[in-house]
Design an enzyme around this catalytic site. Sequence first.
Site, PDB file in Angstrom:
ATOM      1  N   GLY A  46      -4.184   0.049  12.351  1.00  0.00           N
ATOM      2  CA  GLY A  46      -4.948   1.292  12.185  1.00  0.00           C
ATOM      3  C   GLY A  46      -4.195   2.322  11.374  1.00  0.00           C
ATOM      4  O   GLY A  46      -4.752   2.977  10.486  1.00  0.00           O
ATOM      5  N   CYS A  47      -2.915   2.458  11.658  1.00  0.00           N
ATOM      6  CA  CYS A  47      -2.099   3.452  10.957  1.00  0.00           C
ATOM      7  C   CYS A  47      -1.909   3.059   9.494  1.00  0.00           C
ATOM      8  O   CYS A  47      -1.847   3.917   8.619  1.00  0.00           O
ATOM      9  CB  CYS A  47      -0.759   3.632  11.662  1.00  0.00           C
ATOM     10  SG  CYS A  47      -0.955   4.224  13.361  1.00  0.00           S
ATOM     11  N   THR A  48      -1.842   1.758   9.233  1.00  0.00           N
ATOM     12  CA  THR A  48      -1.730   1.276   7.855  1.00  0.00           C
ATOM     13  C   THR A  48      -3.005   1.611   7.097  1.00  0.00           C
ATOM     14  O   THR A  48      -2.958   2.131   5.973  1.00  0.00           O
ATOM     15  CB  THR A  48      -1.463  -0.245   7.834  1.00  0.00           C
ATOM     16  OG1 THR A  48      -0.203  -0.494   8.473  1.00  0.00           O
ATOM     17  CG2 THR A  48      -1.439  -0.780   6.411  1.00  0.00           C
ATOM     18  N   ALA A  51      -3.040   5.396   6.395  1.00  0.00           N
ATOM     19  CA  ALA A  51      -2.050   5.782   5.372  1.00  0.00           C
ATOM     20  C   ALA A  51      -2.488   5.301   3.988  1.00  0.00           C
ATOM     21  O   ALA A  51      -2.332   6.015   2.994  1.00  0.00           O
ATOM     22  CB  ALA A  51      -0.680   5.221   5.729  1.00  0.00           C
TER      23      ALA A  51
END
Length: 155
Positions: A46-48, A51
């Site tokens: 999710g964070c990838t 970003a």
Amino acid sequence: MTERLQPGDTAPAFTLPDADGKPVSLADHAGRKVIVYFYPAALTPGCTKQACDFTDNLDLLTAAGYDVIGVSPDKPEKLAKFREKENLKVTLVGDPDKKVLEAYAAFGEKKLYGKTVTGVIRSTVIVGADGKVEHAFYNVKATGHVAKLIKDLKV
């Protein structure tokens, strides 16, 4: 737990190390609008996605007068790996002691798969050129958030 930020509040000042260990301060961006986004962990799906979405839209956001800073509890070494692996262009800073995350109310109790846990609350705070909070979004989704943000900010 810190009260959630509201439009008109003064954004908490911070200086945190970036992926290269160099200090990045909110004050460095005085006179520009800053999108400060908080995410749980580098190198997670999710964070990838989030970003990469910010990186893909960075030119558009920069042209509209916004700088972007991503904050997580990761150490600079992990942020550097994240940046290299995903070819990220956004500024990533680490807050391992979680003081800035707490100051922005982006750390605390949250629901995860139906359980209450303590951790990073995926959040985005828009700081105006005057250092005041313009918008504060809490519990945002990793996927689609940047597109929604661009629409909400009329970029």
